[in-house]
Design an enzyme around this catalytic site. Structure first.
Site, mmCIF file in Angstrom:
data_model
loop_
_atom_site.group_PDB
_atom_site.id
_atom_site.type_symbol
_atom_site.label_atom_id
_atom_site.label_comp_id
_atom_site.label_asym_id
_atom_site.label_seq_id
_atom_site.Cartn_x
_atom_site.Cartn_y
_atom_site.Cartn_z
ATOM 1 N N ASP A 44 -3.467 -12.013 -17.355
ATOM 2 C CA ASP A 44 -3.382 -13.280 -16.630
ATOM 3 C C ASP A 44 -4.655 -13.472 -15.805
ATOM 4 O O ASP A 44 -5.321 -14.523 -15.856
ATOM 5 C CB ASP A 44 -2.145 -13.222 -15.720
ATOM 6 C CG ASP A 44 -1.737 -14.577 -15.178
ATOM 7 O OD1 ASP A 44 -2.424 -15.570 -15.476
ATOM 8 O OD2 ASP A 44 -0.743 -14.635 -14.440
ATOM 9 N N LYS A 55 -5.146 0.491 -16.181
ATOM 10 C CA LYS A 55 -5.372 1.257 -14.950
ATOM 11 C C LYS A 55 -4.614 2.574 -15.101
ATOM 12 O O LYS A 55 -3.843 2.981 -14.229
ATOM 13 C CB LYS A 55 -4.865 0.425 -13.753
ATOM 14 C CG LYS A 55 -5.302 0.925 -12.405
ATOM 15 C CD LYS A 55 -6.711 0.561 -12.017
ATOM 16 C CE LYS A 55 -7.086 1.174 -10.678
ATOM 17 N NZ LYS A 55 -8.520 1.034 -10.365
ATOM 18 N N ASP A 101 -10.795 -2.626 -13.427
ATOM 19 C CA ASP A 101 -11.768 -3.081 -12.434
ATOM 20 C C ASP A 101 -13.181 -3.026 -13.007
ATOM 21 O O ASP A 101 -13.985 -3.951 -12.834
ATOM 22 C CB ASP A 101 -11.657 -2.316 -11.103
ATOM 23 C CG ASP A 101 -11.206 -0.878 -11.258
ATOM 24 O OD1 ASP A 101 -10.677 -0.529 -12.320
ATOM 25 O OD2 ASP A 101 -11.394 -0.086 -10.323
ATOM 26 N N TYR A 120 6.069 -8.915 -14.539
ATOM 27 C CA TYR A 120 6.604 -10.282 -14.658
ATOM 28 C C TYR A 120 8.105 -10.313 -14.930
ATOM 29 O O TYR A 120 8.687 -11.381 -15.071
ATOM 30 C CB TYR A 120 5.865 -11.050 -15.758
ATOM 31 C CG TYR A 120 4.461 -11.431 -15.336
ATOM 32 C CD1 TYR A 120 3.501 -10.452 -15.148
ATOM 33 C CD2 TYR A 120 4.111 -12.753 -15.110
ATOM 34 C CE1 TYR A 120 2.215 -10.790 -14.741
ATOM 35 C CE2 TYR A 120 2.828 -13.095 -14.717
ATOM 36 C CZ TYR A 120 1.887 -12.108 -14.532
ATOM 37 O OH TYR A 120 0.624 -12.433 -14.136
#
Ligand code: NAD
Length: 334
Positions: A228, A171, A204, A124
C-alpha cells in the site's frame, strides 16, 4: 461480444473520474453493459451498511468491475469498503503498474515498475483490540497459502510479460515469523521460474533505493501494508496519483480501480485527473480480451500527455476532468 461490467462510482472524486473513464471506454466501441451499484457512507445512511450485499453479488455475477475510490473514516467508523470487497471476493493480487509517461514532469527519465501487493491478509484483517485504556494492539496475519499465491501471480506475470526480475520487500529481520514466512514462500515459488532473477530487500532499504534508482527495479512483490505504502511512493516517482492505475485480481473475479483515494478536497470541483481511472479501464479491457481497444486507450492517453495542451491542475494545467476525457476520446484512433 458484449461484456457485463459492474460500475461502482465510489464517493469524493470517484463519480467524476469513473464517469469520465466510462465515456472513454465506450468511445473505443467496446460493447459494455454496465450494472451500476453504490457503496460507501451514502449506503451506510440508506441501508445500514457501506458495502451492501447487492454490490458483492453484482461483482460475483459479472466477474468484472470498474470502481471509484471510497472514503474510509480515519481512527473510527466503518471498516474500509475497499478492504471488505477484496476480502469478500478473495481478490488477493493488487496489481499496480507505474510508468513514466511522455510529457509528464518528474525527477526520473524512466520508471517502469509493476507492484504485486497481497491484498487479503497482513494487518488489514481489522483484528484490533484495546489491551487496557492506554494500550491498543493489532494482529498481523500472514499465511502460506496467501503468500504462495501472490508470489506465483507475480512470477507468472513476469514470465508472461518477459520481465527480468522480481524483488520481494519485507521486514523479516524484525518480524521473523510473519514476514519470514512471506519471504520463504516467495523464495520457494521463485525456484519454479529459473529464468527470472529473484531477490529481496528489507522494506526500508527498498524505499531508499526506489527513490535513488527506480530503474534498477522491475516487478515488486509485497505484503499488504508495505504494498500500500510503496504503491503511493512509486506513483510519486512517475507523475503522481492522478496517473496510477490498478487492479484487484482473484482466481475468478477482477475489480479495476485507481490507486488514489477519494481526494475529498477536490470532490465536486471537476478538476480531478481521470487518467488513473481511464488507465484502470484499459487494464480492464485487456482483461476482457479487448487488447486492441486497451492499447488504443493507452495510446490516446500518451498522445494527450505528450502534447501537453490539455492537462488537469495536478499536472500543471488548468483543464477539467471532462475536458481531459474529451481530449483522450478525440485522440483515439478512428
Ligand atoms: P488520496 O489518494 O485521496 O489523495 C492523496 C493526494 O493525491 C491528495 O493531495 C489528492 O488531491 C491527490 N489526488 C488523488 N487523486 C487525484 C486525482 N485523480 N487527480 C488529482 N489529484 C489527486 O488519499 P487520502 O487523501 O489519503 O485519502 C482520502 C480518502 O480516500 C480516505 O478516506 C482514504 O481512506 C480513501 N482511499 C480510498 C482508496 C480506495 O477506494 N481504493 C484508496 C486510497 C484511499
Amino acid at each position: 461480444m458484449s461484456h457485463r461490467v459492474t460500475l461502482i462510482l465510489g464517493d469524493g472524486i470517484g463519480p467524476e473520474v469513473v464517469l469520465a473513464a466510462k465515456r472513454v471506454l465506450e468511445a473505443t466501441g467496446a460493447a459494455i453493459e454496465w450494472e451500476q451499484v453504490q457503496a460507501g457512507a451514502e449506503m451506510l445512511a440508506r441501508c445500514g451498511t457501506p458495502l451492501p450485499d447487492e454490490v458483492v453479488e453484482s461483482v460475483r455475477r459479472t466477474g468484472v468491475a470498474l470502481k471509484g475510490p471510497v472514503t474510509t473514516p480515519v481512527a473510527s467508523g466503518f471498516r474500509s469498503v475497499n478492504v471488505g470487497l477484496r476480502v469478500a471476493l478473495d481478490l488477493y493480487a493488487n496489481v499496480r503498474p507505474v510508468r513514466t509517461l511522455p510529457g509528464v514532469p518528474g525527477r526520473y527519465a524512466r520508471v517502469d515498475l509493476v507492484i504485486f501487493r497481497e491484498a487479503t491478509e497482513d494487518v488489514y484483517a481489522g483484528k484490533e483490540r484495546w489491551v487496557d485504556e492506554d494500550t491498543a494492539e493489532t494482529v498481523k496475519v500472514i499465511t502460506r497459502k496467501g503468500s504462495e499465491r501472490i508470489a506465483r501471480a507475480a512470477m507468472e506475470f513476469a514470465r508472461r510479460e518477459g520481465r527480468r526480475q522480481v524483488t520481494c520487500g519485507h521486514k523479516a529481520n524484525i518480524m521473523k515469523l510473519t514476514d519470514g514466512l512471506f519471504l520463504d514462500c516467495a523464495r520457494q515459488v521463485a525456484r519454479d521460474y529459473p529464468e527470472i532473477e529473484f531477490d529481496d530487500r528489507i522494506i526500508d532499504a527498498l524505499c531508499m533505493q526506489l527513490v535513488m534508482a527506480p530503474e534498477s527495479f522491475d516487478v515488486l512483490l509485497l505484503p499488504n501494508l508495505y504494498g500500500d505504502i510503496v504503491s503511493d511512493l512509486a506513483s510519486g516517482l512517475a507523475g503522481g496519483l492522478g496517473l496510477a492505475p490498478g487492479a484487484n485480481i482473484g482466481d475468478e473475479i477482477a475489480v479495476f480501480e485507481p490507486v488514489h483515494g477519494s481526494a475529498p478536497e477536490l470532490a465536486g470541483r471537476g478538476i480531478a485527473n481521470p487518467i488513473a481511472t481511464i488507465l484502470s479501464g484499459a487494464m480492464m479491457l485487456r482483461h476482457l480480451e479487448e487488447a486492441e481497444r486497451a492499447a488504443a486507450v493507452e495510446a490516446a492517453v500518451t498522445k494527450v500527455l505528450a502534447e501537453g495542451r490539455v492537462l488537469t491542475p495536478d499536472l500543471g494545467g488548468n483543464a477539467t476532468t471532462d475536458k481531459m476525457a474529451d481530449a483522450i476520446i478525440a485522440a483515439l484512433p478512428t
